[in-house]
Design a protein around this motif. Sequence first.
Motif, mmCIF file in Angstrom:
data_model
loop_
_atom_site.group_PDB
_atom_site.id
_atom_site.type_symbol
_atom_site.label_atom_id
_atom_site.label_comp_id
_atom_site.label_asym_id
_atom_site.label_seq_id
_atom_site.Cartn_x
_atom_site.Cartn_y
_atom_site.Cartn_z
ATOM 1 N N GLY A 1 0.817 -1.214 0.000
ATOM 2 C CA GLY A 1 0.000 0.000 0.000
ATOM 3 C C GLY A 1 0.850 1.263 0.000
ATOM 4 N N VAL A 2 1.923 1.271 0.797
ATOM 5 C CA VAL A 2 2.810 2.441 0.849
ATOM 6 C C VAL A 2 3.513 2.646 -0.482
ATOM 7 N N LEU A 3 4.051 1.580 -1.055
ATOM 8 C CA LEU A 3 4.789 1.697 -2.325
ATOM 9 C C LEU A 3 3.864 2.135 -3.454
ATOM 10 N N GLU A 4 2.663 1.592 -3.482
ATOM 11 C CA GLU A 4 1.717 1.972 -4.523
ATOM 12 C C GLU A 4 1.322 3.443 -4.403
ATOM 13 N N ALA A 5 1.118 3.913 -3.171
ATOM 14 C CA ALA A 5 0.766 5.320 -2.971
ATOM 15 C C ALA A 5 1.886 6.240 -3.442
ATOM 16 N N LEU A 6 3.124 5.890 -3.149
ATOM 17 C CA LEU A 6 4.257 6.714 -3.579
ATOM 18 C C LEU A 6 4.416 6.681 -5.096
ATOM 19 N N ARG A 7 4.221 5.522 -5.690
ATOM 20 C CA ARG A 7 4.351 5.413 -7.152
ATOM 21 C C ARG A 7 3.259 6.221 -7.855
ATOM 22 N N GLN A 8 2.024 6.128 -7.342
ATOM 23 C CA GLN A 8 0.924 6.851 -7.972
ATOM 24 C C GLN A 8 1.104 8.358 -7.877
ATOM 25 N N GLU A 9 1.620 8.826 -6.742
ATOM 26 C CA GLU A 9 1.765 10.263 -6.552
ATOM 27 C C GLU A 9 2.866 10.820 -7.440
ATOM 28 N N GLY A 10 3.998 10.105 -7.538
ATOM 29 C CA GLY A 10 5.078 10.550 -8.404
ATOM 30 C C GLY A 10 5.823 11.771 -7.918
ATOM 31 N N ARG A 11 5.635 12.140 -6.671
ATOM 32 C CA ARG A 11 6.350 13.269 -6.072
ATOM 33 C C ARG A 11 6.575 12.965 -4.604
ATOM 34 N N ALA B 1 13.196 1.805 3.550
ATOM 35 C CA ALA B 1 14.368 2.616 3.227
ATOM 36 C C ALA B 1 15.639 1.786 3.305
ATOM 37 N N VAL B 2 15.726 0.948 4.324
ATOM 38 C CA VAL B 2 16.904 0.091 4.458
ATOM 39 C C VAL B 2 16.981 -0.889 3.285
ATOM 40 N N ASP B 3 15.833 -1.335 2.801
ATOM 41 C CA ASP B 3 15.810 -2.251 1.660
ATOM 42 C C ASP B 3 16.021 -1.516 0.339
ATOM 43 N N GLY B 4 16.110 -0.172 0.400
ATOM 44 C CA GLY B 4 16.445 0.607 -0.786
ATOM 45 C C GLY B 4 15.304 0.880 -1.737
ATOM 46 N N VAL B 5 14.055 0.656 -1.319
ATOM 47 C CA VAL B 5 12.933 0.861 -2.240
ATOM 48 C C VAL B 5 12.236 2.195 -2.016
ATOM 49 N N VAL B 6 12.500 2.857 -0.892
ATOM 50 C CA VAL B 6 12.054 4.232 -0.693
ATOM 51 C C VAL B 6 13.225 5.024 -0.131
ATOM 52 N N GLU B 7 13.164 6.324 -0.275
ATOM 53 C CA GLU B 7 14.183 7.169 0.323
ATOM 54 C C GLU B 7 13.569 8.493 0.727
ATOM 55 N N TYR B 8 14.202 9.120 1.694
ATOM 56 C CA TYR B 8 13.719 10.404 2.197
ATOM 57 C C TYR B 8 14.627 11.511 1.693
ATOM 58 N N GLY B 9 14.030 12.536 1.129
ATOM 59 C CA GLY B 9 14.796 13.674 0.640
ATOM 60 C C GLY B 9 14.016 14.947 0.820
ATOM 61 N N GLN B 10 14.381 15.965 0.068
ATOM 62 C CA GLN B 10 13.693 17.244 0.177
ATOM 63 C C GLN B 10 12.228 17.075 -0.219
ATOM 64 N N GLY B 11 11.350 17.441 0.665
ATOM 65 C CA GLY B 11 9.925 17.350 0.387
ATOM 66 C C GLY B 11 9.259 16.102 0.917
ATOM 67 N N GLY B 12 10.056 15.095 1.281
ATOM 68 C CA GLY B 12 9.431 13.915 1.857
ATOM 69 C C GLY B 12 9.941 12.616 1.263
ATOM 70 N N TRP B 13 9.072 11.590 1.282
ATOM 71 C CA TRP B 13 9.432 10.229 0.872
ATOM 72 C C TRP B 13 9.071 9.989 -0.591
#
Length: 699
Positions: free
Chosen positions: A363-373, A399-411
Amino acid sequence: MLRALTGRPDAQFHEGQFEAIEALVAHHRRALVVQRTGWGKSAVYFIAALLQRRAGAGPALIVSPLLALMRDQVAAAERAGVRAAAINSANVTEWNEIERLLDEGALDVLLVSPERLVNPRFRAEQLPRLIGTAGLLVIDEAHCISDWGHDFRPDYRRIRTLIAELPSDVPVLATTATANERVVHDVAEQMAAGGHEVFTLRGPLARQSLRLGVLELGTSWRRLAWLTQHLEELPGSGIVYCLTVSSAEETAAMLRKAGHEVLAYTGRTDQAERLAAEEALKANRVKALIATSALGMGFDKPDLGFVVHLGSPSSPVAYYQQVGRAGRATDNADVLLLPGLEDRDIWHYFATNAMPTRRRADGVLEALRQEGRPLSVGALESRVDLRRGQLELLLKVLAVDGVVEYGQGGWTATGRAWEFDKGRYDRIAEARVAEQHSMLEYQSTTGCRMEYLTRSLDDPASAPCGRCDVCAGAWFPTEVSIDSERGARASLGKVGVEIAPRAMWPQGLDTLGVTDDGSPVKGKLPAEQQVEEGRVIARLTDLGYGTSLRELFAPDREGAPVDRELPPALASACLRVLKEWDWSERPVAVAWLPSVRRPRLVESLGSGIARAGGLVALGPLRLEDERSVPAANSAFRVRDLWRRFSVPPEMAGRLRSLGGPVLLVDDLIDSRWTMTVAGRLLRLAGAPSVLPLALASVA
């Protein structure tokens, strides 16, 4: 160096200390040190760091898990002439100065929290330089690396990558006092990345200063009565551990009322108050800190005289880690476990919230992919069905598994493929259950308790201690006076916990299709739609009525809810809550939520209050959607509740003619959104004000 570090001109190395230093400095090896608390693991890495610096190497990089531990380590280093600094979330304003000291070569030791290793800016700007110049890498509390360690820390898993990136001649030290053979093997395997041999130094874990005991008293009020009566008899000052925040706060309040100098220390305690509490205990200005596991690894008071547990930790390894705080520099310290009837329920609650699931991760990965930002945690929370704490933990794992990362503006999602390792998490869950059974066996063992604990950590030197209550007989008083029992029962017999009203809608409701006559629902709830402050008898985690309420809400053997009439004792408690409620205007009517899971219970509660108080029984709201509402996240819960209830026309007609407050009754309050949404409907239908009332709250 050792004598400067300890401040003792006659100091000698403990067995194994010199060998560990030699392995690191003379041979640049990778070493895993498993030694009991108080053995002197910090002396090994401080001395090794100084020797490496004298040989021209850069500063040691120490990964340390807790702020309290970092503070003690920095202070100890400075006393020994070791130039040390820490980078963590609590000292952001000092980071620039620390970077300057690193540039000038003015630091011997840099401590970092594992969370820094997941921070993209730190990894990009600081970590490469630190790895390139490090004279030593230290992983403190190294059991956190392992999935099998009792203190699962997702950020620690980044260390596996860090070790693999080190130059081959940089020595690596991992230290822990709480590791069984499975954890030792797992940590050593990770340290061996790149084909290195790992030197493992394992000493006996038995603590000769500790005198262990278990006292079965049954009810929570008898345990509190014993503690109130006998706390001052325990040696010196110490720690009383509780399993939940509410029980720690409640216990501290009761002990203070009885005249004891104690302070609460939990995850809810403000940072400044935590520091003050730690200093008060170290200076013996208080008899005890009443703490959760928030006061754990790294808290250093060498003369701590006792550790008492009100309720049992879920594993012998975790228990050994906490009792290891006591008796580090004294000949004697007392350790007593007072197990509780509610322990297993609390273990189950924490266990089911600790590990990620496939559904949550997808659910988290799909939400991030759909948003694209990039999305902040708050924005992401409105798109996935997770509580804030669960979401933050899951993001760390991903994040440890390398599939999400945190940067400017969020995840953001990195685009890397990810596969949920179901087998791994199933094995961890099985291990947790086995640990719980082992802790129950510790309580009932007929053999030496210290031998049992050290054997649980696979210590080959396990042997009877001759000091515990099994070896030498009960060393602690077992009686509870009538006055103490009466006082504890009266204190725990108090009823009524305030429930603050919701004042703001969660973010992202518009993205979930929640509208009010076509207008977006966001921001502050209008005052004319809000409910008032509510009440429950107690929290489910409370020590007093919490026990009876946990029994009431316990499922049957198949896990289904049990529906029954409200027991007389809880009915009386509910009437006491109403009697002691300091409302500005007495309610004139009662309405209740239509329950799918416990209709008899809620009906008996609402109608019983109406009869006892002479109030108008308005009956239940109408249930428009009988599907359960399992959502854990605020935005999703509001979405699922938005059209779930309606006010029947006959109820609406009566509301407009009442002219006084309405009690809105339910069995259990969790997120407070059910009361908020249903209360809003009553307000819109004409209720001048709404007073939420339930039997219990989850927290």
